[in-house]
Every structure is written in structure tokens, then in C-alpha cells.
Design a protein around this motif. Structure first.
Motif, PDB file in Angstrom:
ATOM      1  N   ALA A 126       0.814  -1.216   0.000  1.00 51.90           N
ATOM      2  CA  ALA A 126       0.000   0.000   0.000  1.00 51.90           C
ATOM      3  C   ALA A 126       0.851   1.271   0.000  1.00 51.90           C
ATOM      4  O   ALA A 126       0.319   2.371  -0.040  1.00 51.90           O
ATOM      5  CB  ALA A 126      -0.916  -0.011   1.213  1.00 51.90           C
ATOM      6  N   SER A 177       3.068  -0.818  -5.624  1.00 50.79           N
ATOM      7  CA  SER A 177       1.903  -1.081  -6.481  1.00 50.79           C
ATOM      8  C   SER A 177       0.686  -0.273  -6.030  1.00 50.79           C
ATOM      9  O   SER A 177      -0.325  -0.244  -6.722  1.00 50.79           O
ATOM     10  CB  SER A 177       1.559  -2.565  -6.442  1.00 50.79           C
ATOM     11  OG  SER A 177       1.093  -2.913  -5.155  1.00 50.79           O
ATOM     12  N   GLU A 178       0.787   0.350  -4.840  1.00 47.92           N
ATOM     13  CA  GLU A 178      -0.335   1.120  -4.268  1.00 47.92           C
ATOM     14  C   GLU A 178      -1.601   0.263  -4.147  1.00 47.92           C
ATOM     15  O   GLU A 178      -2.694   0.659  -4.569  1.00 47.92           O
ATOM     16  CB  GLU A 178      -0.620   2.382  -5.088  1.00 47.92           C
ATOM     17  CG  GLU A 178       0.430   3.450  -4.919  1.00 47.92           C
ATOM     18  CD  GLU A 178       0.378   4.147  -3.564  1.00 47.92           C
ATOM     19  OE1 GLU A 178       1.393   4.053  -2.840  1.00 47.92           O
ATOM     20  OE2 GLU A 178      -0.644   4.767  -3.248  1.00 47.92           O
ATOM     21  N   LEU A 179      -1.436  -0.869  -3.560  1.00 45.02           N
ATOM     22  CA  LEU A 179      -2.575  -1.760  -3.315  1.00 45.02           C
ATOM     23  C   LEU A 179      -3.587  -1.047  -2.415  1.00 45.02           C
ATOM     24  O   LEU A 179      -3.215  -0.433  -1.414  1.00 45.02           O
ATOM     25  CB  LEU A 179      -2.077  -3.041  -2.621  1.00 45.02           C
ATOM     26  CG  LEU A 179      -3.120  -4.054  -2.205  1.00 45.02           C
ATOM     27  CD1 LEU A 179      -3.745  -4.720  -3.428  1.00 45.02           C
ATOM     28  CD2 LEU A 179      -2.495  -5.133  -1.305  1.00 45.02           C
ATOM     29  N   ARG A 180      -4.841  -1.131  -2.787  1.00 49.02           N
ATOM     30  CA  ARG A 180      -5.887  -0.509  -1.982  1.00 49.02           C
ATOM     31  C   ARG A 180      -6.870  -1.575  -1.487  1.00 49.02           C
ATOM     32  O   ARG A 180      -6.989  -2.644  -2.072  1.00 49.02           O
ATOM     33  CB  ARG A 180      -6.623   0.564  -2.797  1.00 49.02           C
ATOM     34  CG  ARG A 180      -5.758   1.782  -3.051  1.00 49.02           C
ATOM     35  CD  ARG A 180      -5.457   2.526  -1.757  1.00 49.02           C
ATOM     36  NE  ARG A 180      -4.498   3.598  -1.907  1.00 49.02           N
ATOM     37  CZ  ARG A 180      -3.212   3.539  -1.520  1.00 49.02           C
ATOM     38  NH1 ARG A 180      -2.721   2.431  -0.989  1.00 49.02           N
ATOM     39  NH2 ARG A 180      -2.408   4.569  -1.650  1.00 49.02           N
ATOM     40  N   GLU A 181      -7.560  -1.212  -0.412  1.00 55.64           N
ATOM     41  CA  GLU A 181      -8.409  -2.174   0.294  1.00 55.64           C
ATOM     42  C   GLU A 181      -9.398  -2.879  -0.647  1.00 55.64           C
ATOM     43  O   GLU A 181      -9.530  -4.108  -0.625  1.00 55.64           O
ATOM     44  CB  GLU A 181      -9.174  -1.432   1.384  1.00 55.64           C
ATOM     45  CG  GLU A 181      -9.703  -2.337   2.464  1.00 55.64           C
ATOM     46  CD  GLU A 181     -10.186  -1.540   3.675  1.00 55.64           C
ATOM     47  OE1 GLU A 181     -10.567  -0.366   3.511  1.00 55.64           O
ATOM     48  OE2 GLU A 181     -10.164  -2.103   4.775  1.00 55.64           O
TER      49      GLU A 181
END
Lengths: 437, 397
Positions: free
Chosen positions: B34, B59-63
Motif C-alpha cells: 500500500a 503497487s499502491e494496493l488498496r483495500e
């Protein structure tokens, strides 16, 4: 390896995608670059603003590393404890049981005994659905001290409750409701109180409002609790928005948003807004005049400058750009990842008065090759602008000191001159600041 | 209690180890996280980050992506970045959040390869394990994926296992390289520090691999098995050890067979001074050799919070599973000298020992990474001599 042109927008192209109060400068669905200049106070340091408190950080080992190292650098590590989660813990949920054991051990050993505790959870517990509020309640009744949960969960960053906002809410949630009220204001949102020389205190005092409180001025939990007696909250940085809303609901303290600003007109407007909110007359004219004279004096001494403004500075970058242009400087570049609702009027002003400003984001993948651009400016405000404009002298304008009001402008000019005369090593200064993403 | 850290900071995690190995190799390295994990790497575990154009991204993983298992966004972001930035390979790494949802990195790497036409590496890191395991995975993967079968053998040496997380300043590796050239090697290639991916592709030609940290062992063993390249483990620290190191290299290159000289095999007497070296195993072993061979400190124990390889472990060496283990060890045994990262000092109460500081970036991060200690090579003797000479002044109690 070919070098790519960095992503950039003209200020006129700044769009309106995103939620009403927070819009990304970069289009969605890109990888994120993390420049060396990224970061701020971080969740842990903010959480530890609560006086006489300690924090237990519950996470896989990696998650707490930056906060811990910053804690050693800046001196708050002694109040910070880590409970490392194993793979087995995640599968079985055992780590939630271990929190109780860890808290008991900390409270038994740490002297003086902490008077409050924050339990900080991370992204994985969001996904696991762990209920840390319930754990906090149970700990509170077991150990007889207030316990709150906070989250360092950047996985929620694009939602309505991102961690930089929720941590402030958790911090102020320690304050109990008080039936005893006194004519006092709380300053919320900033991590440091207003600089000593700010006219704010004098102006309030002259209007009969003697008590201006800020969490960082409170050395004890009792003193911090007195913030609950205030009649008004003044929000000065957007990060405190959830906190003031929650305080309004829980403690009955209304709030007004009067954000940090560096342009004289914007500062004046803030004071007029505060007059209405506090329902008192505020005499500000002499301070405005003093600031105007100081600005003219320094502007004359400094001469013409090109200035890049960054997002890590303790300011709205767009308001800062507008203010600098108003003082007669040339601002060719702004570095910003988000635009907030409070930025919009300044962006509109810049569209009319400085349409050539280029807006870069710190996080677009193409920024990885940005230093090849060799942008030249005389001064960079904010560590990010200083990093990307690598030949510039950098004025960090950090969050460790809160400039506010007219004398904030004077102080800004003094700092500017100091940096121009005696520039510091950007890398050393930046790493010493202990910034955490 | 186990797992509760009251003094030490969390150590560098496995994804930092992978990133450190790949840092200079011209790839597109993506931590599936995140943002905070990548911030750990770039701000606190990578001294080379400032001013560098190495392509390490979040990767800026989001919920919502995690909850619904939307890998397509992740893949799209990588594809887009691969178009913008011309890099030689793609590496994807895990972090705690995608671990919880059971992300299959190998499958994703396969899709990425198909879509971008670039070789893709997958690392199942999770932020729970430490950097040494990540670095080990990365060195091994480089050996497996990139080293070509050799057409001929040359007097080339690969140094494997060096990252700033263990070695600190790059100058240390340059020193080892110059000692190897002095010993008759024609070329020295240090994986991950000063070498390119092309150098690694040609690494099969080497006549010798030098393993300078435990994280280089798996790759060295693989290269021995696949390409019959012998390896030596250790760094030259101090005069006697450096002479021994050079002789060992010359022996393996067949320059001469005279391996006589000081040996690091100790026959300690009960009154000999004692020392504890806390740190990465191979480096700690090398310091142990120096203390023995140059100073006659024969009773030396190595202790580590990181992995210990059985073949490199002496009787009495100890794995430290938790912060308390170190405190207990030092309470239980008397040591005249303790060598380790400065942050360990707070855990070591009474004992009358002298503490010799050798910062370990994987422990203390940026706090000391600019310290430039000169303990590799012949100068190691002088470094430890000064430290031992000042024993009285340096007592922590």
C-alpha cells in the motif's frame, strides 16, 4: 536505458477527478514512486503526541521499521514497543491474544508507569477484520488507564478515513467530555503549537480570550484533558478534520477551519472568519501592516528569485505559490500529489495569474528519472521541491515548527534569507528530520 | 515475552533484501503493497536511494482491490510503467497485505512476462521474515534465471552476497575486489554492487565465487552444482586473515599450493579472553577469524538474529530468536569484548565488557550508514587493535 519525460500538468490542466475534498494530481492506476523526500511525521509520532502515553505497535516486523528508526533519531523510541506478528499468528489470530500479554508486560516494567496507551494496528488487521477498539476497551478496564486503537493502514489511503486523518481522531479521542467549560480555544491539526512570536496569542488575548491550547504544549495527560473544556476548536491543517468533527460530536466543541496561509489577504480572511466563529472583534490591522513592511523589506534584500514549491512544506503548495507570486517572486514549478478543497480557490487564482506553472507529482513512475531534467530554481520550499530541483537552496519549512498568521510570514521571509545566505546539505538535513511515509 | 521488542527496532524485512540485491541491475522492481513497505525500503533500508534512478515502486494496493482480489489493476499499472520506463526485467515482491489474501506472485509474473515481453521474477516476500532471506531468494533467482552455461572458464571471481544492508559502504567491496585482483584474478564481479545484469549473465565463466554473507550461499551452491564453480565463504578482515584469504584464492586458481600459514582453527585455553560477535553470520565469522588470528582472542561466539547456516556454525554459536535472548546470553556468559551494531548496547547491561561498534544497516538503518569504518582487509587489524586498546575507556559499565 532511455530516459522518459516526467509526467506533468500545467496548473490550468489540474482536473477534478476524485472526491470533493481530496483529488489526485496524477491519473489513477499508476505505480507509485517513492522519492527520498517522501513522508512526514508518520502515524507513530503523531500518536505519541498524547502526553504520558506509550504505544504498542502490532504488526509484521517490517511495518514498524521506519517509525522505530525515526523514533530513535528523534527521541521517542523509549515510548514505543513492537509486537511482531508471525505467519502462524495471522492464521490463528493468536496475535490478538498476545496483545494482552504484551500490554501487561509493558505496564509492569515501564517506569514511570504510562498513564495512557495507544495500540496501533496495520493493513493486515484491516483485512483480517480484527476489532482493536474492543481490545482497547478490554485493556482499559483491565489496567485502569485509557487505551485507544489507531491504524497505520495505507491500504485505506484513498478512502474517506485515511490513516493521517484517523490517527489524529484517535489522539483527541482520549479527551473525556467535560461539563466544566471555559473560554478557551484549541488549535487542532498541526503537530507543533504556533511559533512563540505569533501575533495570534496577542490578538486573542486583546479580545479577552486568554487560553489557547495545543496538544504539544501539554506535558501531562491531565493538562491534555483540559482541552475538553474549550469552547472552540480552530482547525489549522486539513489532517485534523476527522478529529474536530469527532470532538464536535463527542465533546460538543464546534470548530472552524482557518488554515495556515502565507498570503496577507488569505490570513486576513482567516481572522475575519474567526471573528464570526468566536463572536469577538479581532484587531489585526497593525500586524498586517507590520507583515507587509517586513515582506517588502526582505523582498528588497533578497531580490528576484525563482522558487519551486513542494508538498512536504508546512503549507498548501498552491496557496504558498500564490503568496510568493504576490510578493513578486517567480514560481515556475509546484510539486503536489493531491489537491484539497482548500486549494481550489488558489488554483483558480494561479490559472489566471500564473498559467505557466508546471505541476509535477512526487509519485508518478516517470519521476524516477526526474533528476535528468536538471530543473534550475534559486530556492525550493519543501524537501520534495529541494530534491527534484537539486541545485536549489532548500527551505524545508517543516512540520516541527508551526508558522501562523502575519508573523508567520515575517518568519518565513527570515528563514528564506537565512537559507539563501547559508544553505544546508539537503540530504543530511532531510535524513535528520526523520520523515516517515 | 517472545515477539515483544522493547529496545531494538524491527530489522530490515525480506522485501528490503530483495530490493537491495536488484537495486543496480536495471529492472522494474515493484513491491506489491500500500506504500508504507516501499517507504521502508527507499527511506530506511537503501543508502543508495538518494539521487539514484533505480526503478523501485509501490503497487499502491488498496483495500477494495485486496478485498475483491482485483489483480488486473496491479497488472495494468505494471504494463503501463513498462511502456513508460525502458527497463531490462520486472520483479514483483510481496508484502503483508497481499500475503493475507494469498496472492500468487509466480502466476502474476507469468502474466506480466506475456504482456510485456520482459523476463519477470517473483518473490514471495511478506515483511515477516528478515532481509537475509529476501536477499538469499534474490541472489538465487538471479543465478537461476540469468546465468548462462559457460563456454569457457576464466580467472573471474563473482562476489555473491554483498548488499549495503550487510556490507555497508561500497568501499569495502572495492577493497575485496582489489585484493582479489592482487591475488591474480582477471576480473571481479560483485553481484548487486557495481555489476550489471550482463555481468551476471556471464557469471558462469567464473573460476571462483566468494560468498560474503549467508544470503549468497544458496546462489553459490546452485552455481557449484550446475556449473562446478567452487566457492569460498568469508571476508578478509585483518592481516592474517587477509593473507589466508589471498592464499585460498590463489590455491583455488591453481597459482600455488602453499596453504601453510596462520590458521583460524582455535585451541582455546580456559583463561583466554572471550568475545561475542553479534551480526550476520559470514561477516561475524570473519571478524572471529581476525580476533583469533591477529589477537589470540580464541574463545569467540557468534550470535545472530538472522539465519545461521549449519556448515558455518561453530559449537556454541547461537541464533537469537528474540530481543530477550541477547540480554539473557550476556547475563549468562562473561565476554571481554562484544562486537556488534551500536543499537545492541542498550540490551547489554553489566558485564565489564568492551563494546566494539560495527553498524549493521539491516539493524540500525540510516542511523550509522554514513559511518565509514575501515575494518576490511589488512586494515582490520589496526581497527580492532584500536578498539581493544581502548577497552577500559570503552567499557559500558
Amino acid at each position: 536505458m532511455s530516459k522518459t519525460k516526467p509526467f506533468c500538468l500545467s496548473v490550468c490542466e489540474l482536473g477534478s477527478t476524485g472526491s470533493a475534498d481530496r483529488r489526485r494530481v496524477m491519473p489513477p492506476n499508476y505505480l507509485h514512486y517513492c522519492p527520498p523526500s517522501a513522508g512526514g511525521w508518520g502515524i507513530i509520532r503523531v500518536g505519541l503526541l498524547v502526553p504520558e502515553s506509550v504505544m504498542l505497535f502490532v504488526s509484521p516486523a517490517g511495518c514498524g521499521r521506519h517509525g522505530a528508526i525515526a523514533g530513535i533519531q528523534l527521541g521517542f523510541k523509549k515510548r514505543l514497543f513492537f509486537l511482531h506478528i508471525s505467519e502462524l499468528d495471522i492464521v490463528t489470530g493468536q496475535h490478538l491474544e498476545k496483545v494482552f500479554q504484551a500490554v501487561a508486560e509493558i505496564l509492569a516494567e515501564v517506569r514511570p508507569r504510562p498513564k495512557a496507551m495507544t495500540i496501533c494496528a496495520t493493513c493486515i488487521d484491516d483485512l483480517l477484520g480484527s476489532d482493536y477498539d474492543a481490545i482497547a476497551k478490554e485493556l482499559e478496564s483491565k489496567h485502569g488507564i485509557p487505551v485507544r486503537a489507531c491504524h497505520m493502514d495505507p491500504i485505506t489511503m484513498d478512502g474517506k478515513t485515511p490513516p493521517p486523518f484517523t490517527v489524529q481522531q484517535a489522539v483527541y479521542d482520549f479527551i473525556p467530555r467535560s461539563d466544566e467549560k471555559e473560554l478557551a480555544v484549541n488549535i487542532i491539526g498541526s503537530f507543533a503549537p504556533f511559533a512563540q512570536d505569533s501575533e495570534f496569542h496577542e490578538i486573542m488575548s486583546a479580545a479577552g480570550l486568554e487560553k489557547v491550547r495545543h496538544i504539544a504544549d501539554c506535558s501531562t495527560l491531565e493538562e491534555f484533558y483540559r482541552m475538553g473544556r474549550a469552547t472552540h476548536n480552530i482547525l489549522v491543517k486539513p489532517g485534523g478534520r476527522l478529529a474536530v468533527r469527532a470532538m464536535e460530536r463527542k465533546l460538543g466543541i464546534p470548530y472552524c477551519f482557518a488554515p495556515v496561509a502565507y498570503g496577507l489577504d488569505t490570513i486576513d480572511r482567516n481572522y475575519r472568519m474567526l471573528e464570526k466563529f468566536l463572536d469577538i472583534q479581532l484587531s489585526t490591522e497593525e500586524y498586517r501592516e507590520e507583515a507587509r513592511e517586513t515582506a517588502d523589506h526582505y523582498r528588497h534584500m533578497i531580490g528576484s528569485l525563482t522558487v519551486a514549491v513542494g508538498e512536504t512544506a508546512n503549507a498548501s503548495p498552491f496557496e504558498m505559490a500564490r503568496a510568493l507570486i504576490g510578493y513578486g517572486f517567480h514560481v515556475p514549478y509546484v510539486f503536489a500529489d493531491m489537491t484539497l478543497d482548500i486549494d481550489q480557490e488558489h488554483i483558480e487564482w494561479l490559472k489566471c495569474h500564473a498559467p505557466d506553472i508546471k505541476v509535477f507529482t512526487n509519485v508518478h513512475p516517470t519521476m524516477v528519472d526526474f533528476l535528468q531534467q536538471k530543473l534550475t530554481v534559486d530556492l525550493a520550499v519543501g524537501f520534495d521541491a529541494g530534491y527534484f530541483c537539486s541545485g536549489a537552496k532548500t527551505l524545508p519549512l517543516s512540520l516541527d515548527e508551526q508558522l501562523y498568521g502575519y508573523r508567520g510570514v515575517a518568519s518565513f521571509f527570515r528563514q528564506m534569507l537565512k537559507v539563501l545566505e547559508n544553505p544546508q546539505n539537503h540530504r543530511e538535513q532531510m535524513y535528520a528530520s526523520g520523515m516517515v511515509i | 515475552m517472545k515477539g515483544l521488542y522493547k529496545v531494538l527496532p524491527p530489522f530490515a524485512p525480506d522485501y528490503s533484501g530483495v530490493c537491495s540485491v536488484l537495486f543496480e541491475l536495471g529492472g522494474l522492481v515493484i513491491v506489491h503493497d500500500a506504500g508504507g513497505c516501499t517507504g521502508n525500503v527507499t527511506g530506511y533500508d537503501e543508502p543508495r536511494w538518494y539521487g539514484n534512478s533505480s526503478a523501485t515502486f509501490s503497487s499502491e494496493l488498496r483495500e477494495i482491490e485486496a478485498v475483491v482480489g482485483d489483480d488486473e489493476k496491479f497488472l495494468d499499472r505494471i504494463e503501463e510503467a513498462a511502456k513508460d520506463l525502458k527497463r531490462g526485467f520486472i520483479a514483483i515482491l510481496g508484502s503483508p497485505a497481499p500475503m493475507v489474501i494469498g496472492t500468487d506472485y509466480r502466476a502474476l509474473a507469468g502474466v506480466i512476462s506475456q504482456r510485456t515481453g520482459l523476463p519477470s521474477l517473483a518473490f514471495d516476500t511478506n515483511g515477516i521474515r528478515y532481509y537475509d532471506e529476501g536477499a538469499s531468494m534474490a541472489f538465487l533467482e538471479l543465478a537461476r534465471q540469468f546465468v548462462k552455461p559457460p563456454a569457457l572458464r576464466e580467472q573471474v571471481v563473482n562476489i555473491i552476497g554483498a548488499t549495503p544492508l550487510d556490507i555497508g559502504n561500497e568501499r569495502h567491496i572495492k577493497k575485496i575486489a582489489s585484493l582479489l585482483l592482487e591475488a591474480g584474478c582477471k576480473k571481479v564481479s560483485c553481484w548487486g554492487l557495481g555489476s550489471t545484469l550482463e555481468d551476471i549473465e556471464e557469471a558462469g565463466r567464473a573460476g571462483l565465487n566468494i560468498v560474503v554473507s549467508r544470503s549468497g550461499l544458496a546462489a553459490a551452491r546452485y552455481l557449484q552444482r550446475e556449473y562446478k564453480i567452487p566457492y569460498l565463504t568469508g571476508l578478509p578482515v585483518g592481516k592474517a586473515s587477509t593473507c589466508h584469504f589471498i592464499k585460498g584464492v590463489r590455491f583455488l586458481f591453481d597459482y600455488d599450493y602453499d596453504l601453510n600459514g596462520p590458521s583460524n582453527t582455535a585451541h582455546p585455553g580456559t583463561n583466554d579472553p572471550t568475545a561475542l560477535v553479534i551480526g550476520e553470520q559470514v561477516i561475524s565469522n570473519s571478524i572471529r577469524d581476525c580476533l583469533r588470528m591477529d589477537f589470540g582472542v580464541n574463545r569467540v561466539t557468534v550470535a545472530s538474529f538472522f539465519g545461521l547456516d549449519k556448515s558455518l556454525t561453530e559449537k556454541g554459536d547461537i541464533f537469537l530468536g528474540h530481543e530477550n535472548d541477547l540480554t539473557i546470553l550476556v547475563k549468562k556468559h562473561h565476554y571481554d569484548f562484544i562486537v556488534g551494531d551500536p543499537l545492541y548496547k542498550e540490551l547489554l547491561s553489566a558485564g565489564g565488557h568492551s563494546f566494539i561498534e560495527i553498524p549493521h544497516v539491516a539493524v540500525s538503518s540510516r542511523l550509522y550508514w554514513d559511518n565509514d569504518l575501515d575494518y576490511i582487509g589488512y586494515e582490520g587489524t589496526e581497527f580492532f587493535k584500536q578498539a581493544i586498546k581502548h577497552k577500559d575507556e570503552r567499557k559500558i559499565l
